[in-house]
Every structure is written in structure tokens, then in C-alpha cells.
Design a protein around this motif. Sequence first.
Motif, short mmCIF file in Angstrom:
data_model
loop_
_atom_site.label_atom_id
_atom_site.label_comp_id
_atom_site.label_asym_id
_atom_site.label_seq_id
_atom_site.Cartn_x
_atom_site.Cartn_y
_atom_site.Cartn_z
N ILE A 50 0.78 -1.28 -0.09
CA ILE A 50 -0.11 0.04 0.05
C ILE A 50 1.06 1.37 0.14
N THR A 51 1.94 1.13 0.65
CA THR A 51 2.74 2.58 0.59
C THR A 51 3.38 2.83 -0.83
N GLY A 52 4.04 1.61 -1.38
CA GLY A 52 4.38 2.05 -2.87
C GLY A 52 3.40 2.51 -3.79
N LEU A 76 9.75 -1.49 -8.43
CA LEU A 76 10.21 -2.80 -8.55
C LEU A 76 9.73 -3.53 -7.36
N GLU A 77 9.32 -4.98 -7.55
CA GLU A 77 8.72 -5.73 -6.38
C GLU A 77 9.15 -7.24 -6.49
N ALA A 78 9.85 -7.55 -5.26
CA ALA A 78 10.66 -8.82 -5.25
C ALA A 78 9.79 -9.95 -5.92
N ARG A 79 8.50 -9.95 -5.37
CA ARG A 79 7.92 -11.34 -5.77
C ARG A 79 6.71 -10.78 -6.38
N ALA A 85 3.36 -7.34 3.44
CA ALA A 85 2.38 -7.52 4.62
C ALA A 85 1.06 -7.08 4.22
N THR A 86 1.00 -5.97 3.12
CA THR A 86 -0.33 -5.60 2.67
C THR A 86 -1.23 -6.63 2.19
N GLY A 87 -0.80 -7.79 1.17
CA GLY A 87 -1.25 -8.70 0.69
C GLY A 87 -1.79 -9.98 1.81
N ASN A 89 -2.41 -9.13 5.26
CA ASN A 89 -2.57 -8.84 6.79
C ASN A 89 -4.23 -9.24 7.08
N GLY A 90 -4.63 -8.52 8.38
CA GLY A 90 -5.78 -8.88 8.93
C GLY A 90 -6.99 -8.13 8.25
N GLY A 91 -6.72 -7.19 7.47
CA GLY A 91 -7.76 -6.29 6.79
C GLY A 91 -8.47 -5.46 7.87
N HIS A 92 -7.83 -4.96 8.89
CA HIS A 92 -8.46 -4.09 9.88
C HIS A 92 -8.15 -2.66 9.51
N THR A 93 -9.15 -1.88 9.37
CA THR A 93 -8.84 -0.49 9.46
C THR A 93 -8.92 0.14 10.69
N PRO A 242 13.75 -8.21 -7.56
CA PRO A 242 14.29 -7.63 -6.34
C PRO A 242 15.45 -6.44 -6.64
N ALA A 243 15.05 -5.43 -5.86
CA ALA A 243 16.50 -4.51 -5.92
C ALA A 243 17.59 -5.23 -5.04
N THR A 244 18.74 -5.46 -5.49
CA THR A 244 19.74 -6.38 -4.76
C THR A 244 20.67 -5.33 -4.09
N GLY A 433 -0.21 -0.60 9.58
CA GLY A 433 -0.39 0.35 8.19
C GLY A 433 -1.46 0.72 7.84
N MET A 434 -2.54 0.10 7.71
CA MET A 434 -3.81 0.27 7.21
C MET A 434 -4.44 1.74 7.84
N VAL A 435 -3.81 2.03 9.00
CA VAL A 435 -4.13 3.42 9.51
C VAL A 435 -3.29 4.41 9.49
C1 LIG Z 1 -0.02 -10.87 9.32
C2 LIG Z 1 -0.26 -9.40 9.39
C3 LIG Z 1 -1.37 -8.83 9.71
C4 LIG Z 1 -1.70 -7.48 9.77
N1 LIG Z 1 -2.94 -6.91 10.20
C5 LIG Z 1 -3.15 -5.56 10.13
C6 LIG Z 1 -4.36 -5.07 10.16
O1 LIG Z 1 -5.19 -5.85 10.37
N2 LIG Z 1 -4.45 -3.68 10.15
C7 LIG Z 1 -3.36 -2.75 9.98
O2 LIG Z 1 -3.52 -1.56 10.00
N3 LIG Z 1 -2.18 -3.23 9.68
C8 LIG Z 1 -1.93 -4.79 9.77
N4 LIG Z 1 -0.85 -5.20 9.70
C9 LIG Z 1 0.32 -4.27 9.21
C10 LIG Z 1 0.11 -3.86 7.57
O3 LIG Z 1 -0.01 -5.04 6.88
C11 LIG Z 1 1.47 -3.17 7.28
O4 LIG Z 1 1.78 -2.06 8.14
C12 LIG Z 1 1.37 -2.47 5.90
O5 LIG Z 1 0.56 -3.38 4.94
C13 LIG Z 1 2.44 -1.86 5.39
O6 LIG Z 1 2.39 -1.68 4.11
P1 LIG Z 1 3.71 -1.46 3.21
O7 LIG Z 1 3.46 -1.04 1.65
O8 LIG Z 1 4.64 -0.40 3.81
O9 LIG Z 1 4.66 -2.65 3.17
P2 LIG Z 1 4.35 -4.13 2.50
O10 LIG Z 1 3.18 -4.31 2.28
O11 LIG Z 1 5.31 -4.98 3.34
O12 LIG Z 1 5.34 -3.90 1.03
C14 LIG Z 1 6.65 -3.81 0.97
C15 LIG Z 1 6.91 -4.48 -0.36
O13 LIG Z 1 8.12 -4.38 -0.74
C16 LIG Z 1 8.72 -5.30 -1.37
N5 LIG Z 1 10.26 -5.46 -1.22
C17 LIG Z 1 10.88 -5.46 0.04
N6 LIG Z 1 12.23 -5.48 -0.46
C18 LIG Z 1 12.31 -5.43 -1.83
C19 LIG Z 1 13.47 -5.36 -2.53
N7 LIG Z 1 14.79 -5.20 -2.36
N8 LIG Z 1 13.13 -5.18 -4.08
C20 LIG Z 1 11.83 -5.42 -4.35
N9 LIG Z 1 10.82 -5.30 -3.62
C21 LIG Z 1 11.07 -5.68 -2.16
C22 LIG Z 1 8.12 -6.62 -0.53
O14 LIG Z 1 8.23 -7.93 -1.11
C23 LIG Z 1 6.76 -5.88 -0.32
O15 LIG Z 1 5.76 -6.21 -1.45
C24 LIG Z 1 -0.52 -6.59 9.27
C25 LIG Z 1 0.67 -7.11 9.03
C26 LIG Z 1 0.89 -8.44 9.07
C27 LIG Z 1 2.13 -9.16 8.51
#
Ligand SMILES: Cc1cc2nc3c(=O)[nH]c(=O)nc-3n(C[C@H](O)[C@H](O)[C@H](O)COP(=O)(O)OP(=O)(O)OC[C@H]3O[C@@H](n4cnc5c(N)ncnc54)[C@H](O)[C@@H]3O)c2cc1C
Length: 496
Positions: A50-52, A76-79, A85-87, A89-93, A242-244, A433-435
Motif C-alpha cells: 500500500i505504501t509503494g 520494483l517488486e521482489a515477488r 504485509a499488505t497482501g 494482513n488482517g484487513g482491519h482499518t 528484487p532490488a539487490t 499500516g492500514m491506518v
Molecule cells: C500478518 C499481518 C497482519 C496485519 N494486520 C493488520 C491489520 O489488520 N491492520 C493494519 O492496519 N495493519 C496490519 N498489518 C500491518 C500492515 O499490513 C502493514 O503495516 C502495511 O501493509 C505495510 O505496507 P507497506 O506497503 O509499507 O509494506 P509491505 O506491504 O510489506 O510492502 C513492502 C513490499 O516491498 C517489497 N520489497 C521489499 N524489499 C524489496 C526489494 N529489495 N526489492 C523489491 N521489492 C522489495 C516486498 O516484497 C513487499 O511487497 C498486518 C501485517 C501482517 C504481516
Amino acid sequence: MDERAKIRVTLPRENPTSSYWQDPPDDIADERTTKDPPNKADIVIIGSGITGAAIAWNLLKDVNPGEKGSRNIVMLEARQACSGATGRNGGHTKAASYRSFLEHASLLGTPAAVQIARLEYNNIQAVHAFAKEHDIPCDSNPCHTIDIIYDQAQWAAAHEAVAAMKAAFPEGDPVAEYTFHSPAEVQSKFHCALDAGTVAGEQQTLYGGVSYPAGSISSYAFTTGLLKLCLSRGLNLQTNTPATSLMKNRDERTWTVQTPRGNIWTKDIILATNGYTAAIAPTFQGAIVPLRGQVTAQRPGSKLPEKGCLPTTYSFIYDKGYEYMIPRPKGSRNEGDLVIGGGLVRAKEEGLEEYGTTDDTTVNQDISDYLKDSLTRYLGVGEKGNWGEDHPDGRVRKEWTGIMGYTPDGFPMVGPVPGETGFWMSCSFQGHGMVLCWMCAKALVEMMEGRDNEELKGWFPEAFRVGFERMRKRFQGRLHTSVAVPPGPPVGGESG
Ligand SMILES: Cc1cc2nc3c(=O)[nH]c(=O)nc-3n(C[C@H](O)[C@H](O)[C@H](O)COP(=O)(O)OP(=O)(O)OC[C@H]3O[C@@H](n4cnc5c(N)ncnc54)[C@H](O)[C@@H]3O)c2cc1C
């Protein structure tokens, strides 16, 4: 914990568990907008959570769909897309701001605590409003939530914190809208058992509940929907890439991002890498520590009202930890399923092994067993309970893990990385993160585009900005304690 924080952070692992939300994967899961990654870009965003995605949106939102903006933006996305985490998580806002308000007020002062709580509330509202405005099919469900409290100290703390918030916010402000419920109301209105049984020999005594506005959403569907809006405005997404490493070029102003599929020269790098940040930016080793979380999706018991489509979301709070649960809303796939996560402290050594690991290819069996039994305990079995019989296909439909990023002070790190040019980050959102991510992405783009002004300072907390002092903090103990270390190595190397 200090030792766990030292475990070298890795890139995202291959073959992760598949989450409830990724089943089936979205059409863009393996998107590669061009056959090869471009070798030059204006901006490279690393990470498609969600951040990217929200950063890309803020950079591209003024571009008409079907057109290309003036800047070449590569993600760039590694997978697969949105597989962090976004894909998973628990889906709670759900902000639960009252649970951190007093700590923030004592650490940063009441105005800063008010600012953080308001940002959390606005973030939730903005995410649900965006899903609605752009018609993203993500089961966006703004609703109320209830915290069911099984600990006397937490119950007393909740009263103290809510009183402080009501005093700090104008009357009627929705950020400070909280209602307390007696145990009898928790039972009659929220379908919970009066007797939540024992865990590890300890009786779980119900003290009452606190309800307030929150919501639920498929963060995966929301984010893949958002990525599609960005793709239609010229974003180049390269999944499974992945960015290495990140190399500073000799001019000291531009960067080379290395990937197994070729190098990309760029003016600006943005890290949206959450718990994986230290894998490519070693300065953050021990400053952003991965923590593995675990979630299950369970089929509702036969006696649950509305076939499990309960009108509120839930948290179940006890002395050392909590679970969080969302019922899948009416009309969603598998409506009525209960998505429940948590259980960290119920694992061996109160979940110590979950810190420092990036291994989301497997689940922790202690946590699996605990989460499986939690729902029936919280909702009640037997004649007086609300659960009834398990579904004929079994209780647990799916279980999975995901990696969060934790900082010692509990705040995300957002902004230009100090001492560098063209190097930005919005990382480490704990389990929250969802908040937070939506508003942090917006703030980061304000900074990048030269609007780091009084208006931004009016809503974006100073405590969230990345700075040398925060980068030097290292974990000591579990959460929210730290020790400072001397400056680490530079963020990147140097290339030709
Ligand atoms: C099990 C679980 C339950 C959660 N439940 C909740 C919830 O209910 N409510 C809530 O508010 N938050 C929840 N969270 C937290 C929330 O999901 C995260 O804070 C939020 O999704 C973070 O988003 P992000 O985009 O910053 O990071 P991410 O979604 O982690 O995205 C980072 C991305 O970067 C990619 N990446 C990393 N390194 C590299 C690289 N070198 N090269 C290329 N790609 C790379 C990763 O593959 C990943 O796709 C939960 C998290 C988890 C793990």
C-alpha cells in the motif's frame, strides 16, 4: 531480543504462504509493464504494498488515464505484486488511538498525540473514501469496532485514556468518539461469552468493551486496484524483480539500482520496503526489525447471528497481548468468515522467535493451535454460547504469515534519508499500516515535490520523520525500548 534484532535481514523469501486475500492472485500479480526493466528512470519505487502504490498514486494522480506523465516512474517488486504485509494482513482499518494516546502525550506532548490520533482517523476515512470514489472492488466496509477487555489494568487504562482524549479534542469530534459497554452488553450486543475460559491455566475475566468507528477491507484488493490506476497513468511495474543493491553514482547525486534483470540509473529512489528495508539499506539493520505476524480465516459456527456477518469488527485484549478479528461483510466472497490474527505472546518464549525473521514461508504451530481455539472461547460454545457447531468443512479455511517492520520507538520512518541526495523512504508501519501508510505516502510526496511547509507540519507528526538519531536507535528488549549506536555504514556503495 537484542540478538534477534541483529539477525541479518534478508530480501523477501521465495515461496511464501499464500494468504486468504491472494487466493486467487490478482490479474496483475506477475505484471511486467515492459519486457525488460528500463535502464533509466526518474524515480524508482521499491516495494508494491500500500505504501509503494500510494506513493505512485500521489506522484501520478494529475496524469490523465491512458496518458504518460512527464516523469518515468518504475516500481520494483521482489515477488508478486502486493505480496508483502499488505497482501497478507488482517484487513482491519482500526486506529485504537486511545491505546497509545497517553504514551504519545507523555513522550511528545498532548498536541503531538492529538495530531497522531487525527492522522490515524483521517487515514482510515481516506482509504475507504478512495475505494468508493474509484469503485475498487475490495469489500471496503467502514463500520464500528469493539475492543473486548479481559484485564483489569487495561480496563482502567482505557477509561483514563478515553477521558484524556475527550478532554483534548473538541466536543463531538469523531476522533474521540468512544463508548464503554458492560460485560452484560458485551454478551447481549456483541455476541461474546461472559466466560472466556482459561488460557495456560489463567481465567480470562471479562471486564467490558469499548466501541468506536473503524472498518475492514481487503488490503490486497484495494492495493492491486490502486496499482491498476497507476499503471493506467504510466507506472512501469516490474514484479519478481528484487532490488539487490543501491549504488551511489560518482556524481554523488544519482543512483544505480541493481536487479538480477539489469541495472536502472535513476535520480530518486524511494524505499517502500517496510520490514525488509535493512536488506538493501544496511544502516537500518536493528533500527527497523522484522516481526512475523500470523492470521487465520475461519468458517463461522452454526449459531452465529447473521451467519457470521457480525456488524462490528473486534479486538480481544488481555494482559500481554491481543487478537484482532474482522467478519467478512455481506456480499463478499466467503461472507461471514472470521479473519482473526494475533496470538504472538502465546507462542514459545512469548513469541520471541517471531522477531527478526523474514520467513513467511511457514506458520508457527503454537499460534495456529491457539488461534483455532480462540474464536470458540471468545464467542462461547455449548448451550449458552454463540458458536454452535463447526462448519462441516472444518473451522480453519486458511492460515498464513506476513512480515511487519518495527522501530524501537514504534513510529514509521518517513522522509528524505539524512546525509543522502535523492534517497527517500516511507517504511516500518508496525501492525498498523492500514491506518498510517496512506497519509505517510501523501506526506512523502509533499516533501519530494517541495511542499515541506507549515501546512504539512500542521498534520504530519514530526515523530514520524526519519533522522540520524532515530536511525541510530537499536532495539533493547521487546518493543518501544532502545539504545543509541554510532553511525552505521553508508546506505549504498559507489558505482561507476
Ligand atoms: C500478518 C499481518 C497482519 C496485519 N494486520 C493488520 C491489520 O489488520 N491492520 C493494519 O492496519 N495493519 C496490519 N498489518 C500491518 C500492515 O499490513 C502493514 O503495516 C502495511 O501493509 C505495510 O505496507 P507497506 O506497503 O509499507 O509494506 P509491505 O506491504 O510489506 O510492502 C513492502 C513490499 O516491498 C517489497 N520489497 C521489499 N524489499 C524489496 C526489494 N529489495 N526489492 C523489491 N521489492 C522489495 C516486498 O516484497 C513487499 O511487497 C498486518 C501485517 C501482517 C504481516
